[in-house]
Design an enzyme around this catalytic site. Structure first.
Site, PDB file in Angstrom:
ATOM      1  N   HIS A 314       4.069  -5.435   6.281  1.00 32.93           N
ATOM      2  CA  HIS A 314       3.934  -3.975   6.281  1.00 32.93           C
ATOM      3  C   HIS A 314       4.422  -3.343   7.579  1.00 32.93           C
ATOM      4  CE1 HIS A 314       1.299  -4.629   2.769  1.00 32.93           C
ATOM      5  NE2 HIS A 314       1.566  -3.373   2.488  1.00 32.93           N
ATOM      6  N   GLY A 315       4.342  -4.053   8.680  1.00 26.88           N
ATOM      7  CA  GLY A 315       4.792  -3.451   9.927  1.00 26.88           C
ATOM      8  C   GLY A 315       4.781  -4.434  11.083  1.00 26.88           C
TER       9      GLY A 315
END
Length: 480
Positions: A314-315
């Site tokens: 996700h990041g």
């Protein structure tokens, strides 16, 4: 260009649909959709179109050549994953090394291509399925390229597996009134979630996650709840619109969300939230690690690995890693304590089928998920921890009624609209939980369907969150 952009509705979609309708073969339809998909992706950033094409070429060649040696399938998948690692994690890795060692060197500025995580995972699923003998290689390069680049899913999913989408690509799709009706209804519902709820909540969350030090703990708690619903309505809204646009062209995609905030435990939450990603990690990471087949300790380790990787997917930040670790801990803790909790229920004579118990379980699950979203949304781990500290200090509940909640762009009218919209979302969620779906509405008379769609359209038109700085293209998950 995005699904809620005027260019998309006034020019792109009508021209694409008209050209598609004129085609008399599957190859012609696929050619039109592939060209449209490349134009759609190029509208975000032309230079990264080359990267999309390169990843597509690697996957296609790996699939065609892998028949000679199955290891080629894995090599092609690793090349695509390497592209993802370089573009998404180089800065994060070097920054972490800099912090740990104290070395001073300049960090490269690498922009993340839109949708990279999604189309890399989609390509890898195809190659892994070939390696495992679940799929035959696709030799039609147009069909394969469309599978990777399909414009409704290339930016933010849902992530499709080759064995789900490629059979639909190979066959000619017939246009139908039923598909058009589904498209209108489901697209409007997605746009309602995005424009009326998510983008209105963004007026609050975008500011308070930057200026959290100026507000009381009570306001910060409301803000964290606001983001809990913002990210859901933003991403679910996109997924509904992607599914709807796909159906317009004759493709059937599976749901990506199933009332996740009605889950009674974290395991159930992840079977309802971003279902296509959960399915991907389960099949291509959790099971190869051994799943639950090698004892509970190994099972818990595998769960933690999956959620740590999910956080990084996700990041590229430690706050995302902690978010993943929290969900891994939630899952393991739930598994370990389940026998004790069941024994306690039995000892206290609590009927586990009672609605009151399920309501309590839903409240606890929702609270845990909402707390974890703070780390997901914050710019970095330090700010997330300070936000949590400030939320617990100086709670001051009276600040909820002294005008603080209307000091950052959401006025009284906006809160009334949000209350109405969230009530509608709650009613629809409960009905879906009881088995209602879009088919129940589409089976109604034409007058009832037309009235509902027209009402939804007018609500979006009148109550959508627009403004001078509004950007309809800013879907949250497009950045992942």
């Amino acid at each position: 260009m995005s699904f809620v952009n005027l260019q998309f509705w006034a020019l792109f979609l009508p021209l694409c649909f008209l050209a598609y309708a004129l085609m008399r073969s599957a190859k012609g339809q696929n050619s039109v959709l592939l060209l449209a998909s490349l134009v759609f992706y190029a509208s975000y950033d032309l230079k990264y179109l080359l990267l999309l094409l390169a990843c597509t070429a690697v996957g296609y060649l790996g699939g065609v050549l892998g028949g000679r040696d199955r290891r080629i399938y894995i090599a092609a998948a690793l090349i695509n994953l390497l592209v993802l690692l370089v573009f998404k994690y180089t800065g994060f890795a070097l920054g972490s090394i800099q912090s740990l060692t104290g070395l001073n060197f300049s960090l490269p500025e690498i922009l993340l291509p839109v949708g990279l995580s999604f189309y890399v995972f989609q390509s890898c699923s195809y190659l892994f399925d070939l390696y495992n003998g679940k799929l035959e290689p696709e030799r039609d390069i147009i069909a394969y390229a469309l599978f990777v680049c399909f414009f409704p899913t290339v930016v933010s999913g849902p992530i499709q597996k080759g064995r789900e989408l490629l059979p639909q690509i190979r066959e000619k799709r017939a246009l139908s009134y039923e598909n058009f009706s589904f498209f209108i209804l489901v697209f409007l519902w997605g746009a309602f979630l995005k424009l009326v709820i998510a983008d209105r909540l963004a007026l609050m969350t975008d500011r308070l996650f930057l200026e959290y030090y100026d507000y009381s703990g009570a306001v910060l708690m409301v803000n964290s709840l606001a983001y809990t619903f913002q990210i859901y309505t933003d991403f679910a809204g996109y997924s509904y619109m992607a599914i709807a646009v796909s159906r317009l062209f004759g493709f059937t995609l599976k749901d990506n969300f199933r009332q996740p905030y009605l889950a009674t435990d974290i395991h159930s939450f992840w079977r309802r939230w971003h279902i296509s990603l959960t399915s991907w990690f389960t099949e291509y990471l959790y099971f190869p690690l051994g799943g639950s087949r090698k004892g509970n300790v190994r099972r818990y380790v595998n769960i933690f690995i999956v959620f740590l990787v999910s956080g990084l997917w996700h990041g590229a930040a430690w706050s995302f890693v902690l978010w993943g670790a929290l969900h891994g801990f939630y899952q393991v803790f739930g598994h370990v304590t389940r026998p004790w909790r069941n024994a306690l229920y039995d000892r206290l004579g609590i009927d586990r089928s009672k609605a009151a118990l399920r309501l309590g379980q839903r409240f606890v699950t929702f609270s845990l998920v909402s707390f974890a979203w703070i780390f997901f949304r914050s710019e970095n781990l330090t700010k997330a921890l300070v936000y949590c500290r400030n939320m617990l200090r100086g709670f001051a509940p009276w600040t909820l009624f002294d005008g603080s909640l209307t000091a950052f762009g959401i006025g009284g009218a906006d809160w009334a609209i949000l209350l109405f919209a969230m009530t509608v979302l709650g009613i629809v969620s409960v009905l879906r939980e009881k088995g209602w779906d879009s088919g129940c509405i589409l089976r109604q008379g034409m007058a009832a369907r037309a009235l509902l769609c027209w009402t939804l359209f007018m609500v979006i038109l009148v109550f959508g969150a627009y403004g001078g700085e509004y950007s309809a293209s800013a879907f949250i998950y497009a950045g992942f």
